[in-house]
Design an enzyme around this catalytic site. Structure first.
Site, PDB file in Angstrom:
ATOM      1  N   PHE A   1     -43.597 -42.247  13.004  1.00 48.14           N
ATOM      2  CA  PHE A   1     -42.255 -42.841  12.969  1.00 48.14           C
ATOM      3  C   PHE A   1     -42.294 -44.368  12.982  1.00 48.14           C
ATOM      4  O   PHE A   1     -41.304 -45.009  12.652  1.00 48.14           O
ATOM      5  CB  PHE A   1     -41.408 -42.303  14.130  1.00 48.14           C
ATOM      6  CG  PHE A   1     -41.381 -43.169  15.348  1.00 48.14           C
ATOM      7  CD1 PHE A   1     -42.398 -43.131  16.273  1.00 48.14           C
ATOM      8  CD2 PHE A   1     -40.320 -44.039  15.561  1.00 48.14           C
ATOM      9  CE1 PHE A   1     -42.364 -43.932  17.402  1.00 48.14           C
ATOM     10  CE2 PHE A   1     -40.279 -44.848  16.692  1.00 48.14           C
ATOM     11  CZ  PHE A   1     -41.308 -44.797  17.611  1.00 48.14           C
ATOM     12  N   LYS A   2     -43.433 -44.954  13.324  1.00 45.21           N
ATOM     13  CA  LYS A   2     -43.542 -46.412  13.336  1.00 45.21           C
ATOM     14  C   LYS A   2     -43.206 -47.006  11.960  1.00 45.21           C
ATOM     15  O   LYS A   2     -42.756 -48.143  11.869  1.00 45.21           O
ATOM     16  CB  LYS A   2     -44.959 -46.853  13.734  1.00 45.21           C
ATOM     17  CG  LYS A   2     -45.455 -46.302  15.058  1.00 45.21           C
ATOM     18  CD  LYS A   2     -44.709 -46.874  16.244  1.00 45.21           C
ATOM     19  CE  LYS A   2     -45.410 -46.631  17.570  1.00 45.21           C
ATOM     20  NZ  LYS A   2     -45.426 -45.234  18.009  1.00 45.21           N
ATOM     21  N   ASP A   3     -43.435 -46.220  10.903  1.00 43.19           N
ATOM     22  CA  ASP A   3     -43.111 -46.704   9.553  1.00 43.19           C
ATOM     23  C   ASP A   3     -41.626 -47.034   9.401  1.00 43.19           C
ATOM     24  O   ASP A   3     -41.265 -47.898   8.607  1.00 43.19           O
ATOM     25  CB  ASP A   3     -43.468 -45.643   8.503  1.00 43.19           C
ATOM     26  CG  ASP A   3     -44.969 -45.470   8.331  1.00 43.19           C
ATOM     27  OD1 ASP A   3     -45.706 -46.463   8.480  1.00 43.19           O
ATOM     28  OD2 ASP A   3     -45.401 -44.342   8.029  1.00 43.19           O
TER      29      ASP A   3
ATOM     30  N   LEU B   1     -41.705 -50.482  10.693  1.00 42.60           N
ATOM     31  CA  LEU B   1     -42.713 -51.422  10.186  1.00 42.60           C
ATOM     32  C   LEU B   1     -42.762 -51.507   8.668  1.00 42.60           C
ATOM     33  O   LEU B   1     -43.462 -52.352   8.124  1.00 42.60           O
ATOM     34  CB  LEU B   1     -44.084 -51.079  10.770  1.00 42.60           C
ATOM     35  CG  LEU B   1     -44.202 -51.605  12.212  1.00 42.60           C
ATOM     36  CD1 LEU B   1     -45.352 -50.945  12.950  1.00 42.60           C
ATOM     37  CD2 LEU B   1     -44.363 -53.123  12.223  1.00 42.60           C
TER      38      LEU B   1
END
Ligand SMILES: *Cc1c(COP(=O)(O)O)cnc(C)c1O
Length: 501
Positions: free
Chosen positions: A113-115, A118
């Site tokens: 989920f960091k995408d 980011l």
């Protein structure tokens, strides 16, 4: 809109959104917060329902980032969440039975989920450098428990005017996560293992950020430090969007009526993702309970239940490494909102001096009004992966499993209280990032070590391997270095990369 540090009790030092994103962390060591939460009413939520994900993102972001134009934000969202980067959609919602919904946040290029943050944040930062007239190179230092590192590398690779070094705990990430990082391409990227855990990495990086001598030295080389960790407001703001978006999707599919409350369950580490859900609630999204899910490192379960935060405890390495955290940085933001800057500053001082603080009764009461918390043991994580696969033919990763387990407990409690609400659980990673543990949870011992396990998982479950992970088969390892966990060793590694020609 102005931003203030969580430790700036007099609100003496306002900065713009662009400045907050560029700086990452405030000079007094606090985190940047918007001066208020923009209000969104039912009509406006209804308006959002008619929009695409990218348009929803531009709308929500523009309420916080008012020094960026709406056109600019829409352009960034379109580039960040394109079908090429998110072939499965930006943030689709799946159904698990009558009341349980899963918000899938891992369809981006690194399968975590960091995408969601980011992919868009490098665009926000590049624009911030221009808006603030910055001529120096931004040097991004990241401490990662696994997923942030890869997502930041992928987001910042080959971006002009930016260099990045990622520190990860040598034995604290999965084989897939390690390969993802050590094989990273890009001219401006550097990856370094540290012989310690995530808290060591995070503490070291924070110390480098507050090292004035180092800052001066960098400045003389035309470089300044910036952060891509979830302490950066540019990480948090994009995460608010998908809670609104999920709500709209449920309204659009007829699953809920506009105005109906939902509970949100979030597998939590640094408290960024769940804090974004809290902001959405404060803005006016119809949210009942926020459920904080932890693994065996259950410091947040204890804190949200008792008001005592005590990091003097065992640290466990689990199969959900992104939640193996004893110092949840973004909790500072919640304390700032609920207890105010003076008390927040006092807690943080006690935390750094004694590793412990206790909030007052009024603060605990306000926390309990909004949050409930559960934790999930390793055994229950495995059982949940198997139970959900057997029951729904739906494969989840260990982080998501902790949250699904918590959701099941919350569901039970809701039923006992006669609360009839839909529960939305954030799913934060593809199961293929943690293939060996997922396979074991399903009752099969992996025959291969490392990367090859993904083929076994695919065969057993008859599910597809996400393309970016399958592509790692031919990846070459570029980064093999490791350093000790002291600040000086981290600083040495950070410096030698940025100073190299
Ligand atoms: C980072 C991460 C988390 C924790 O999110 P926070 O915002 O740090 O609380 C949970 N699951 C996965 C897979 C992650 O990568």
């Amino acid at each position: 809109m102005n931003y203030f540090s969580t430790r700036d009790s007099q609100r003496k030092t306002p900065v713009s959104a662009a400045q907050a994103i560029k700086q990452g962390i405030a000079e007094d060591g606090g985190l940047f917060m918007p001066e208020s939460f923009p209000a969104v009413n039912a009509d406006e939520i209804s308006g959002l329902c008619a929009l695409s994900y990218n348009e929803r993102a531009a709308k929500i972001l523009s309420m916080f980032l008012d020094d960026y134009s709406k056109e600019e934000l829409l352009e960034f969202a379109n580039a960040a969440y394109s079908p090429e980067k998110f072939p499965g959609g930006a943030a689709p919602v799946s159904f698990l039975g009558d009341t349980h919904r899963v918000l899938e946040l891992w369809h981006g290029p690194t399968c975590a989920f960091k995408d969601m943050a980011l992919q868009i944040m490098p665009r926000l930062l590049s624009a911030a450098l221009k808006k603030t007239g910055e001529k120096r190179t931004a040097y991004i230092l990241v401490a990662t428990s696994g997923d942030t590192g890869k997502a930041a590398l992928e987001g910042y690779k080959n971006v002009d005017g930016i260099k990045i070094t990622v520190f990860y705990p040598e034995d604290g990430v999965s084989a897939m996560q390690k390969l993802q990082m050590t094989s990273q391409d890009g001219e401006n990227v550097n990856v370094c293992a540290i012989r310690g855990n995530f808290d060591d990495a995070q503490t070291g990086v924070k110390m480098i950020f507050s090292d004035k001598d180092f800052a001066q030295k960098l400045d003389s080389q035309g470089v300044f430090l910036s952060s891509a960790n979830s302490i950066n407001w540019g990480r948090l703001a994009p995460q608010i969007v998908y809670y609104f978006s999920a709500y709209c999707d449920l309204v659009n599919s007829g699953d809920i009526k506009l105005g109906e409350k939902i509970d949100i369950v979030v597998p939590t580490g640094n408290f960024g993702n769940i804090f974004a859900a809290y902001i959405a609630k404060r803005m006016g999204l119809f949210v009942g309970k926020l459920v904080c899910a932890s693994n065996s490192n259950n410091i947040l379960t204890d804190f949200l239940g008792t008001g005592v935060y005590d990091r003097n405890r065992n640290f466990y390495t689990t199969m959900s490494p992104s939640m193996d955290i004893l110092i949840s940085s973004n909790l500072e933001r919640l304390l700032y909102v609920i207890a105010g800057p003076e008390r927040c500053t006092k807690y943080m001082k006690e935390l750094s001096q004694n590793g412990k603080y206790t909030v007052e009764d009024d603060v605990l009461a306000e926390i309990k009004k909004n949050f409930s918390a559960y934790y999930c043991s390793e055994e229950n994580t495995a059982c949940t992966i198997k139970g959900i696969f057997d029951g729904y033919n739906y494969l989840i990763d260990p982080h998501t499993a902790c949250a699904v387990y918590a959701a099941q407990l919350a569901e039970k409690e809701n039923a006992e209280q006669g609360r009839n609400v839909k529960i939305v659980t954030a799913s934060t990673a593809s199961p293929y990032k943690f293939a060996a543990d997922v396979l074991r949870s399903l009752g099969k011992t992996p025959e291969n070590a490392g990367f090859e396990v993904i083929y076994e998982l695919s065969e057993l479950t008859n599910t597809d391997i996400p393309a970016p992970l399958a592509a790692l088969r031919d990846a070459k390892v570029r980064f093999t270095g490791a350093v000790g966990r002291s600040k000086d060793e981290l600083l040495g590694a950070a410096e030698s990369f940025v100073s190299a020609k």
